[in-house]
Design an enzyme around this catalytic site. Structure first.
Site, mmCIF file in Angstrom:
data_model
loop_
_atom_site.group_PDB
_atom_site.id
_atom_site.type_symbol
_atom_site.label_atom_id
_atom_site.label_comp_id
_atom_site.label_asym_id
_atom_site.label_seq_id
_atom_site.Cartn_x
_atom_site.Cartn_y
_atom_site.Cartn_z
ATOM 1 N N THR A 156 -7.740 115.327 12.650
ATOM 2 C CA THR A 156 -8.506 114.361 11.867
ATOM 3 C C THR A 156 -9.337 113.449 12.759
ATOM 4 O O THR A 156 -10.394 112.960 12.345
ATOM 5 C CB THR A 156 -7.528 113.535 10.997
ATOM 6 O OG1 THR A 156 -6.915 114.431 10.069
ATOM 7 C CG2 THR A 156 -8.224 112.433 10.240
ATOM 8 N N TYR B 267 -10.913 115.567 3.376
ATOM 9 C CA TYR B 267 -12.003 115.668 4.355
ATOM 10 C C TYR B 267 -11.811 116.947 5.154
ATOM 11 O O TYR B 267 -10.808 117.654 4.986
ATOM 12 C CB TYR B 267 -11.973 114.439 5.271
ATOM 13 C CG TYR B 267 -10.622 114.257 5.924
ATOM 14 C CD1 TYR B 267 -10.293 114.938 7.089
ATOM 15 C CD2 TYR B 267 -9.641 113.455 5.334
ATOM 16 C CE1 TYR B 267 -9.037 114.815 7.659
ATOM 17 C CE2 TYR B 267 -8.384 113.328 5.902
ATOM 18 C CZ TYR B 267 -8.092 114.010 7.059
ATOM 19 O OH TYR B 267 -6.854 113.902 7.617
ATOM 20 N N THR C 220 -2.535 114.971 13.754
ATOM 21 C CA THR C 220 -1.287 114.212 13.750
ATOM 22 C C THR C 220 -0.104 114.991 13.176
ATOM 23 O O THR C 220 1.046 114.624 13.431
ATOM 24 C CB THR C 220 -1.457 112.895 12.959
ATOM 25 O OG1 THR C 220 -1.894 113.210 11.639
ATOM 26 C CG2 THR C 220 -2.447 111.976 13.642
ATOM 27 N N ASP C 221 -0.386 116.055 12.399
ATOM 28 C CA ASP C 221 0.717 116.742 11.701
ATOM 29 C C ASP C 221 1.753 117.321 12.660
ATOM 30 O O ASP C 221 2.955 117.281 12.378
ATOM 31 C CB ASP C 221 0.161 117.866 10.811
ATOM 32 C CG ASP C 221 -0.596 117.316 9.602
ATOM 33 O OD1 ASP C 221 -0.512 116.105 9.341
ATOM 34 O OD2 ASP C 221 -1.275 118.113 8.925
ATOM 35 N N LYS D 242 5.927 111.412 13.246
ATOM 36 C CA LYS D 242 5.054 111.000 12.152
ATOM 37 C C LYS D 242 5.960 110.639 10.987
ATOM 38 O O LYS D 242 6.793 111.446 10.573
ATOM 39 C CB LYS D 242 4.114 112.149 11.786
ATOM 40 C CG LYS D 242 3.062 111.772 10.749
ATOM 41 C CD LYS D 242 2.059 112.897 10.516
ATOM 42 C CE LYS D 242 0.904 112.374 9.661
ATOM 43 N NZ LYS D 242 -0.149 113.391 9.464
ATOM 44 N N GLU E 203 30.835 117.981 13.169
ATOM 45 C CA GLU E 203 31.025 118.551 11.828
ATOM 46 C C GLU E 203 31.383 120.030 11.841
ATOM 47 O O GLU E 203 31.654 120.607 10.794
ATOM 48 C CB GLU E 203 29.759 118.339 10.990
ATOM 49 C CG GLU E 203 29.569 116.913 10.509
ATOM 50 C CD GLU E 203 30.659 116.451 9.548
ATOM 51 O OE1 GLU E 203 31.283 117.307 8.894
ATOM 52 O OE2 GLU E 203 30.882 115.234 9.478
HETATM 53 N N1 LIG Z 1 -4.287 113.143 10.521
HETATM 54 C C1 LIG Z 1 -4.358 114.417 10.900
HETATM 55 O O1 LIG Z 1 -4.772 114.681 12.015
HETATM 56 C C2 LIG Z 1 -3.893 115.471 9.934
HETATM 57 C C3 LIG Z 1 -4.485 116.847 10.088
HETATM 58 N N2 LIG Z 1 -4.010 117.690 9.023
HETATM 59 C C4 LIG Z 1 -4.101 117.488 11.411
HETATM 60 O O2 LIG Z 1 -2.963 117.425 11.796
HETATM 61 O O3 LIG Z 1 -4.918 118.102 12.039
#
Ligand SMILES: NC(=O)C[C@H](N)C(=O)O
Length: 332
Positions: A15, A29, A95-96, A168, A289
């Site tokens: 992103t 987007y 970020t994923d 995240k 466990e």
């Molecule tokens: N905020 C992000 O970057 C999410 C995006 N789907 C990615 O991981 O490329």
């Protein structure tokens, strides 16, 4: 004047390189459209903190991250950091799966020089886009002597996190990246990084993993625990050739009676079984466990399932001995 540090920005998509139809488009987007030269040009302030060079390593949304991309990236980072004219590296990333790439590099980068991962929760076209300030902070951090030897770092939302323990934690807010209980490492404020914590676990120059001559990683998959669980997915993954299974169990890594026979059978066939937890915080202890000594399973300690998967893949490139692998889960 002091000479500025040389920082290479390796762009991989996400992103932070995304663009939307309007300034209020914060979902729906397109990720991974803007190239590294434009990312750098959007933040002229970078020139004040480092001599910056850009390289587009690949251009993907990070949900499409793969073992092959990881190997490409780790090899490139190691080649660059071996050069005397590279002082630090910033990796722009979706970020994923950012926390997974950070941990993979934390175990495979053979240098004390700073490596900083950065992303954005909003595309560059959005109101209050977080990419530019995050990128600025990341470059500042990668150029800093204070970041040397700290392992792979994540710079998001004015905070510094360690690769092993960051996650995240929110699907969309700019403060998504957190290290809830073990704690973030520090802040970036007023053009300066401030460190307060370091991880006690081994990383980067001190690890036993070497991917320089490796072209594929062993297949390791994750199975999820839940009420009324059945072993169908687990059995299918083992039949499909998994060399290791991360069991993302309920609670502190409990095994449901309906699943244990399949896990035991898989182990008898040579599949490594790691007990992790779906909870997100806390320890899955050896012989807690489940009787890991008897079952010949491995406990994940505090690694979340997706990071346990990375450590098990790398562990399997060195050994298939479960006791050795358990030692690694208490070392990294
Ligand atoms: N905020 C992000 O970057 C999410 C995006 N789907 C990615 O991981 O490329």
């Amino acid at each position: 004047a002091e000479k500025l540090a040389n920082v290479t920005i390796l762009a991989t998509g996400g992103t932070i390189a995304g663009s939307g139809a309007s300034s209020t488009t914060t979902v729906g987007y397109t990720a991974a459209t803007v190239g590294v030269e434009r990312l750098i040009a959007a933040v002229p302030e970078l020139a004040k903190v480092a001599q910056v060079k850009g390289e587009q390593v690949f251009q993907i949304a990070s949900e499409n991250m793969s073992d092959a991309y990881w190997l490409t990236l780790a090899k490139r980072v190691n080649v660059l950091l071996a050069q005397p004219d590279v002082d630090g590296i910033v990796i722009t990333h979706g970020t994923d799966t950012l926390e997974e790439t950070a941990y993979f590099l934390n175990l495979t980068v053979k240098s004390k020089k700073p490596v900083v991962l950065v992303g954005a929760m909003r595309p560059g076209t959005a109101l209050s886009a977080d990419g530019p300030i995050n990128l600025y902070n990341a470059v500042l951090l990668a150029a800093s002597q204070d970041a040397v030897g700290k392992g792979v770092l994540v710079a998001m939302n004015d905070q510094i996190h360690g690769a092993r323990d960051v996650s995240k934690t929110n699907t969309s807010t700019p403060d998504s990246f957190k290290t809830p209980e073990l704690g973030m490492l520090g802040y970036i404020q007023g053009n300066k990084p401030y460190f307060y914590h370091v991880s006690t676990r081994k990383h980067t120059a001190d690890t036993e993993f070497d991917v320089s001559k490796i072209d594929t990683l062993p297949q390791v998959d994750i199975v999820y625990g839940y009420a009324n669980v059945n072993p169908v997915a687990l059995n299918a993954l083992v039949a499909a050739g998994a060399k290791g299974i991360i069991h993302a169990g309920v609670g502190d890594g409990s095994l449901a009676a309906k699943v244990t026979p399949s896990l035991t059978a898989a182990r008898k066939q040579g599949v490594l079984i790691v007990r992790a937890s779906r909870v997100g915080q806390g320890i899955v202890a050896r012989n807690g466990e489940a009787n890991d000594d008897e079952l010949d399973f491995v406990a994940a300690d505090t690694l979340n399932p997706q990071k346990a998967r990375i450590l098990l893949m790398l562990a399997l490139t060195r050994t298939s001995d479960s006791k050795q692998i358990q030692r690694m889960f208490y070392s990294y």
